[in-house]
Scaffold this active site. Structure first.
Site, mmCIF file in Angstrom:
data_model
loop_
_atom_site.group_PDB
_atom_site.id
_atom_site.type_symbol
_atom_site.label_atom_id
_atom_site.label_comp_id
_atom_site.label_asym_id
_atom_site.label_seq_id
_atom_site.Cartn_x
_atom_site.Cartn_y
_atom_site.Cartn_z
ATOM 1 N N ASP A 172 -1.572 0.886 10.940
ATOM 2 C CA ASP A 172 -0.850 0.235 9.818
ATOM 3 C C ASP A 172 -1.801 0.281 8.948
ATOM 4 O O ASP A 172 -2.873 0.707 8.614
ATOM 5 C CB ASP A 172 -0.686 -1.306 10.108
ATOM 6 C CG ASP A 172 -0.259 -1.919 9.156
ATOM 7 O OD1 ASP A 172 -0.218 -1.674 8.038
ATOM 8 O OD2 ASP A 172 0.724 -3.156 8.947
ATOM 9 N N HIS A 173 -1.456 1.256 7.863
ATOM 10 C CA HIS A 173 -1.693 2.294 6.995
ATOM 11 C C HIS A 173 -2.286 1.269 5.688
ATOM 12 O O HIS A 173 -3.686 2.002 5.628
ATOM 13 C CB HIS A 173 -1.224 3.338 6.915
ATOM 14 C CG HIS A 173 0.486 3.097 5.605
ATOM 15 N ND1 HIS A 173 1.011 2.843 5.454
ATOM 16 C CD2 HIS A 173 0.247 2.786 4.270
ATOM 17 C CE1 HIS A 173 2.087 2.472 4.673
ATOM 18 N NE2 HIS A 173 1.274 2.591 3.651
ATOM 19 N N LYS A 177 -6.865 1.293 4.181
ATOM 20 C CA LYS A 177 -6.851 1.274 2.695
ATOM 21 C C LYS A 177 -8.707 0.968 2.267
ATOM 22 O O LYS A 177 -8.440 -0.384 3.063
ATOM 23 C CB LYS A 177 -6.568 0.303 1.778
ATOM 24 C CG LYS A 177 -4.890 0.953 1.569
ATOM 25 C CD LYS A 177 -3.813 -0.053 0.872
ATOM 26 C CE LYS A 177 -2.052 0.471 1.350
ATOM 27 N NZ LYS A 177 -2.430 1.867 -0.058
ATOM 28 N N GLU A 211 7.025 -2.295 -5.479
ATOM 29 C CA GLU A 211 6.803 -0.851 -5.643
ATOM 30 C C GLU A 211 8.208 -0.408 -6.894
ATOM 31 O O GLU A 211 8.750 -1.419 -7.244
ATOM 32 C CB GLU A 211 7.488 -0.240 -4.280
ATOM 33 C CG GLU A 211 6.872 0.012 -3.329
ATOM 34 C CD GLU A 211 7.340 0.763 -2.029
ATOM 35 O OE1 GLU A 211 7.332 1.534 -1.328
ATOM 36 O OE2 GLU A 211 8.185 -0.292 -1.325
ATOM 37 N N HIS A 235 2.535 -4.685 7.218
ATOM 38 C CA HIS A 235 1.590 -5.008 5.776
ATOM 39 C C HIS A 235 1.392 -5.775 4.935
ATOM 40 O O HIS A 235 0.312 -6.499 5.479
ATOM 41 C CB HIS A 235 2.517 -3.853 5.145
ATOM 42 C CG HIS A 235 2.744 -2.223 5.089
ATOM 43 N ND1 HIS A 235 2.294 -1.293 6.332
ATOM 44 C CD2 HIS A 235 3.535 -1.431 4.795
ATOM 45 C CE1 HIS A 235 2.415 -0.525 6.709
ATOM 46 N NE2 HIS A 235 3.644 -0.661 6.389
#
Ligand code: NAD
Length: 478
Positions: A172-173, A177, A211, A235
């Site tokens: 889960d990028h 972070k 976004e 996320h």
């Protein structure tokens, strides 16, 4: 932290993700001295390419997506020497023996499944059949990890046939972070915050991931998924877990993931009155959602806002508001912890209502602000004002600080180092789906139609009402 030499095979090595993130990320780590001598990066896909052709593709990807480092052509050549290509087919037998012959004993071995989840089973099986796996080799899998609980369980079961949980790295990028990890540093490294981190002092928490882009060319995929599956289940839930979890006894993979799992399990089902779904309309900058996905009747949400509760001792009574959407006013991700009013205002009602807010910005301009109440300067009497103590990580750390690696870079290096802390465990993913599924089923059986919202705003009016009704307000998206 030093990294041991490794062999990393990227299945889907010619795909979009490999070109945009994985390969440029590896190059940046190479420039930082973390792809040691004796390491191999092996791209694999169905295309007929030799090493030279693949290296050209990698160089182009780095030029396009690698950032400033791509100008250092001397190191680029050295990096490209570590790149190889072996053609293989996940569904056939071609290429696997060659791949096996390319791998060496005595180095870390990792397989990155940068392909659709329908191929995970085929890849895992062939890795096993052709003897490519070792008890210590690792496998990295991409989102989406399932479409619902049942499919996630099936994927977990497929992987479990050939790999132990300690070998599986579910990306889960968001967890890679810098600021997300900073969240844990802020909570558990300071005396200041943790004593106040509970329903006694925290009025509510807001999580916003906004976004500006629409679904673009991904309409076909996105319309089967929507904001809940694409963003919240993974996320936003991960952010919520890091904010809400109990302090783990140590910063160790299972200790952290055990605590996150407890949060997910303590999430109450959400009342459908507390969920607002939306779809962006058209404007001069682009078509509306339904045109983008080419289904004039689509009921998939490109925006969702919800109010959640965590039923445990720490958080009972403190709502968590989450929202995420496309084509909103600004590209911004933020977590805000809004503290309660002081119990008594010695300055009288005229002083107004003042609250401390700790806001953690994930993007843009990663950093933190803490709103503190002070006296308004000037002779006008005791009037109060909220001003932010503003810390941008870039400014605070100064120009000489090492540039923070991109999320993918960090996560790939964690795979090589064998550190699973920032990866989702199978039971966590299943618990997240178990919470998500009934909500999705709920709006499907009610035939809920998402509200259209104007692009460039903060989403549908109803989402603002979700907080107004409670006498609260979303923070501005900016
Ligand atoms: P893509 O379609 O661009 O690339 C897929 C790759 O898989 C190609 O290299 C293709 O050659 C290879 N492939 C397809 N069938 C194969 C087969 N039978 N045998 C061997 N190789 C085969 O997809 P992508 O955008 O790179 O995404 C890959 C995975 O990552 C997907 O699961 C996607 O959901 C996930 N993901 C992508 C992004 C992104 O930004 N692109 C972001 C998050 C997650």
């Amino acid at each position: 932290i030093p990294v041991d030499p490794f062999d990393l095979v990227i299945f889907g090595g010619t795909g979009d993700l490999a070109r945009r993130k994985i390969l440029p990320g590896l190059y940046r780590r190479f420039c930082a001295g973390q792809v040691p001598e004796g390491s191999q990066i092996i791209g694999s896909a169905r295309s007929d390419l030799d090493d030279a052709e693949y290296r050209l593709m990698v160089a182009e990807a780095i030029a396009e997506f690698g950032g400033v480092l791509s100008r250092e052509s001397a190191s680029l050549d050295a990096f490209l020497h570590r790149i190889h290509y072996v053609k293989s087919d996940a569904k056939g037998d071609g290429g696997w023996k060659e791949l096996q012959a390319t791998l060496r004993d005595g180095v870390v071995r990792a397989f990155y499944f940068s392909v659709g989840p329908s191929l995970f089973g085929d890849l895992a099986e062939r890795l096993h059949t052709f003897g490519l796996t070792t008890p210590d080799s690792r496998v990295v899998v991409e989102k989406p990890f399932g479409h619902d609980l049942q499919s996630a369980k099936a994927l977990n079961a497929t992987l479990a046939e050939h790999f132990d949980e300690h070998q599986i790295y579910r990306i889960d990028h968001y967890l890679g972070k810098e600021t997300v990890q900073n969240l844990m540093a802020v909570r558990f490294g300071n005396m200041l915050f943790e004593p106040l981190w509970n329903s006694q002092y925290v009025d509510h928490i807001q999580i916003t991931v906004a976004e500006t882009v629409g679904v673009g060319g991904r309409g076909g995929y996105y319309d089967k998924s929507g904001a809940m599956r694409d963003m919240v289940q993974n996320h936003l839930m991960q952010l919520l877990c890091l904010i809400a979890m109990e302090p783990p006894a140590k910063f160790d993979p299972d200790a952290v993931r055990d605590e996150k799992l407890k949060v997910i399990r303590a999430l109450e089902p959400v009342d459908w009155h507390h969920i607002v779904r939306g779809q962006y309309g058209a404007d001069d900058n682009g078509p509306g959602y339904r045109d983008d996905v080419e289904d004039p009747k689509s009921r998939t949400e490109s925006f969702i806002a919800m109010k959640c509760h965590i039923s445990n001792w720490r958080w009972a009574g403190t709502p968590f508001y989450m929202r995420t959407g496309k084509r909103l006013k600004a590209r911004t991700s933020e977590i805000a912890v809004v503290f309660k009013d002081a119990p008594h205002s010695i300055f009288g009602v005229d002083a107004g209502r003042h609250r401390n807010v700790l806001a953690i910005r994930l993007q843009p301009n990663e950093g933190m602000t803490l709103d503190v109440t002070i006296k308004e300067p000037g002779p006008g009497g005791m009037r109060l004002l909220d001003v932010p103590l503003d810390m941008s990580f870039a400014d605070a750390l100064g120009p000489d600080a090492e540039e923070a690696p991109d999320a993918y870079e960090r996560l790939i290096m964690d795979v090589i180092r064998g550190n699973q802390t920032l990866f989702m465990r199978g039971d966590e993913v299943e618990a997240a789906w178990a919470w998500t599924d009934p909500l999705i089923e709920g709006w499907q059986t009610r035939n809920d139609v998402p509200k259209e919202y104007e692009p460039g705003t903060a989403g549908p009016e109803d989402a603002l009402m979700l907080m107004h009704r409670d006498g609260r307000k979303w923070r501005e998206i900016k």
